[in-house]
Design an enzyme around this catalytic site. Structure first.
Site, PDB file in Angstrom:
ATOM      1  N   LYS A 192       0.861  -1.173   0.000  1.00 28.12           N
ATOM      2  CA  LYS A 192       0.000   0.000   0.000  1.00 28.12           C
ATOM      3  C   LYS A 192       0.903   1.230   0.000  1.00 28.12           C
ATOM      4  O   LYS A 192       1.444   1.630   1.024  1.00 28.12           O
ATOM      5  CB  LYS A 192      -0.908  -0.004   1.241  1.00 28.12           C
ATOM      6  CG  LYS A 192      -2.242   0.754   1.072  1.00 28.12           C
ATOM      7  CD  LYS A 192      -2.096   2.271   0.860  1.00 28.12           C
ATOM      8  CE  LYS A 192      -1.772   2.978   2.134  1.00 28.12           C
ATOM      9  NZ  LYS A 192      -1.696   4.482   1.910  1.00 28.12           N
ATOM     10  N   GLU A 268       9.255   1.579  11.244  1.00 30.08           N
ATOM     11  CA  GLU A 268      10.336   2.566  11.129  1.00 30.08           C
ATOM     12  C   GLU A 268       9.663   3.925  11.136  1.00 30.08           C
ATOM     13  O   GLU A 268       8.972   4.289  10.187  1.00 30.08           O
ATOM     14  CB  GLU A 268      11.158   2.331   9.858  1.00 30.08           C
ATOM     15  CG  GLU A 268      12.485   3.084   9.858  1.00 30.08           C
ATOM     16  CD  GLU A 268      12.375   4.466   9.258  1.00 30.08           C
ATOM     17  OE1 GLU A 268      12.215   5.436  10.050  1.00 30.08           O
ATOM     18  OE2 GLU A 268      12.428   4.584   8.029  1.00 30.08           O
ATOM     19  N   CYS A 303      13.777  10.604   7.094  1.00 33.99           N
ATOM     20  CA  CYS A 303      13.708  10.241   8.510  1.00 33.99           C
ATOM     21  C   CYS A 303      15.065  10.354   9.182  1.00 33.99           C
ATOM     22  O   CYS A 303      15.139  10.585  10.392  1.00 33.99           O
ATOM     23  CB  CYS A 303      13.142   8.839   8.658  1.00 33.99           C
ATOM     24  SG  CYS A 303      13.970   7.608   7.624  1.00 33.99           S
ATOM     25  N   GLU A 400      10.019  16.269  14.812  1.00 37.29           N
ATOM     26  CA  GLU A 400      10.449  15.991  13.440  1.00 37.29           C
ATOM     27  C   GLU A 400       9.699  16.923  12.483  1.00 37.29           C
ATOM     28  O   GLU A 400       8.469  16.883  12.403  1.00 37.29           O
ATOM     29  CB  GLU A 400      10.178  14.537  13.075  1.00 37.29           C
ATOM     30  CG  GLU A 400      10.723  14.176  11.702  1.00 37.29           C
ATOM     31  CD  GLU A 400      10.520  12.709  11.359  1.00 37.29           C
ATOM     32  OE1 GLU A 400      11.406  12.125  10.719  1.00 37.29           O
ATOM     33  OE2 GLU A 400       9.467  12.149  11.730  1.00 37.29           O
TER      34      GLU A 400
END
Length: 496
Positions: A192, A268, A303, A400
């Site tokens: 997906k 993750e 990331c 983040e």
């Protein structure tokens, strides 16, 4: 390298003639969705690239059923591992053959500069399928030494149907990191992709079928997270769920597992990576240049982006000035121009979110050294941004941002640097610059991060694992260790 010789005008011409795949790829066929499609909008200019089939519970059900049949009844998990490996090598060759088209799709759908899409994103995807294709026939099981009247076998068996949910920032790289080891292990997969970047994933599904993967072995279903992603996470026919994305969504997948069949969930979840520069760094100019490259590469939408630059007070201004100069010189522009170094952010919604972080930093008292403003253009462009005088408690230092925004923090000794580096809920990656081997060993061991780069950043290959600690997730992509996520250990004890 052929793709690097293509001019801006040639890429524009290829984009104008592009006719991407828009249907789900299920059981070896392209299938329409039951509902109306959704537009894929290019952040390059805000234009609609295509209307893509929108998947939900029904389409996920079809894909999982196909993957389940392929696993329970089909040849894939029963093939000799080397034969599966040859199929992955054929897929790698097809990706190489269609490299320009795939790079173009990636660049158009998420804004990655075409030079990076071709040379980095596609190189990684091709290399991943080749690496696991070559590895597939080289694994061995165990026969522990036991009493002479018994024989013990410890075997690794494919875990079953894998649901893979991947983000838009590296749509093919991150998909390949999950798909390739899962297929090498003998699993079947339902992918997906992000609703922002489904076009390259659909192309990958078709190439897998062309490479000879049996129907149902790799299925691709488009749709948004709350609908298609949720359906995949809750489906009892899925044995393993591998996800890369945000921490809040990762928590949702853990809940989906608890509410369904307790499928294994591998996550993750991003990071707030520190990059520490000590006064004895072997090359301060290289350290500063790498710091700037790392946080602005891929528009900062990584990331592992070294978004917290931790610099010793004695060299702070020198390093910050060098990074600021690089930020101002960076070529921001059309991602289809090979000269572009930084393209647009992934869309208007994401751009507004990043601008909100910048405004919060200014309000909190951080000093803006470069950038901070939207670039007037038809796309979602932002100036490369540098802040200093950042306090560890500010949002700039804690959250983040996932954009081209660097926060500079100052320390006075190594212990303070380690404390600042670890003062985050994340633990994905870190950088360290020092000429002292003892310091390199001591500090790298003290940093709570899945990867520590010393005197470099973003280096490595498929021989080493990738993943995080703390709220950056669990499990590892890449390397032999990735196979552990997609296999089950079985003990067989035979009494002789």
């Amino acid at each position: 390298m052929p793709g690097t010789d293509i001019s801006h005008d040639e890429w524009l011409g290829m984009a104008a003639a592009l006719a991407p795949a828009t249907r789900h790829h299920i059981d070896g066929e392209d299938l329409p969705g039951a509902a109306a499609g959704f537009p894929v909008v290019s952040p390059r200019d805000g234009g609609t690239l295509a209307e893509v089939a929108d998947g939900g519970e029904a389409e996920i059900g079809l894909a999982v059923a196909a993957a389940r049949r392929a696993f329970d009844e089909g040849p894939w998990p029963r093939m000799a591992p080397a034969e599966r490996g040859r199929a992955l090598l054929r897929l790698a060759e097809l990706i190489e053959r269609h490299r320009e088209r795939l790079a173009l799709l990636v660049s158009l759908e998420m804004g990655k500069p075409i030079s990076d899409a071709y040379a980095i994103e596609l190189r990684a995807a091709i290399g991943t399928f080749r690496w696991y294709g070559e590895l597939a026939g080289k694994q061995s099981d165990e026969a522990p030494q036991v009493a002479p009247d018994a024989l013990a076998l410890v075997t690794r068996e494919p875990a079953g149907v894998v649901g893979a949910v991947v983000p838009w920032n590296f749509p093919l790289t991150l998909a390949s990191w999950k798909i390739a080891p899962a297929l090498a292990a003998g699993c079947t997969v339902v992918l997906k992709p992000s609703e922002l970047s489904p076009l390259s994933a659909l192309e990958l599904g078709r190439l897998a079928t062309e490479a000879g993967l049996p129907p149902g072995v790799l299925n691709v279903v488009c749709g948004d997270g709350p609908t298609a992603g949720r359906a995949l996470g809750l489906h009892p026919g899925v044995d393993v769920l591998a996800f890369t994305g945000s921490a809040p969504v990762g928590r949702e997948f853990m809940r989906y597992s608890a509410d369904s069949n307790l499928k294994r969930v591998w996550l993750e979840l991003g990071g707030k990576s520190p990059n520490i520069i000590l006064p004895d760094a072997p090359d301060l100019a290289a350290a500063a240049a790498t710091a700037a490259w790392g946080v602005f590469f891929n528009q900062g939408e990584m990331c592992t982006a070294p978004s917290r630059l931790l610099v010793h007070r004695s060299i702070a201004e020198e390093v910050t000035a060098a990074v600021t100069e690089r930020a101002r010189a960076l070529v921001v522009g059309d991602p289809l121009d090979p000269a572009t170094e930084m393209g647009p952010l992934a869309g208007e919604r994401h751009l507004e979110r990043v601008l909100g972080h910048i405004e919060a930093g200014i309000t909190a008292g951080a000093r803006l050294r470069a950038g901070g403003e939207r670039i007037p253009a038809s796309g979602s462009f932002l100036q490369p941004t540098v802040f200093d005088r950042v306090d560890p408690g500010m949002r700039l230092a804690r959250e983040e941002i996932f954009g081209p925004v660097l926060s500079v923090l100052v320390f006075d000794d190594v212990d303070e640097a380690v404390a600042l580096a670890n003062a985050t809920e994340y633990g994905l990656a870190a950088g360290l610059w020092t000429a002292d081997l003892r310091t390199a060993h001591r500090v790298s061991r003290a940093l709570r991060a899945g990867t520590v780069w010393v005197n470099c950043y973003e280096e490595g290959d498929l021989t080493v694992p990738f993943g995080g600690m703390k709220q950056s997730g669990n499990g590892r992509d890449k390397s032999v260790h990735a196979l552990e996520k997609y296999t089950e250990l079985k003990t067989t004890w035979i009494q002789l």
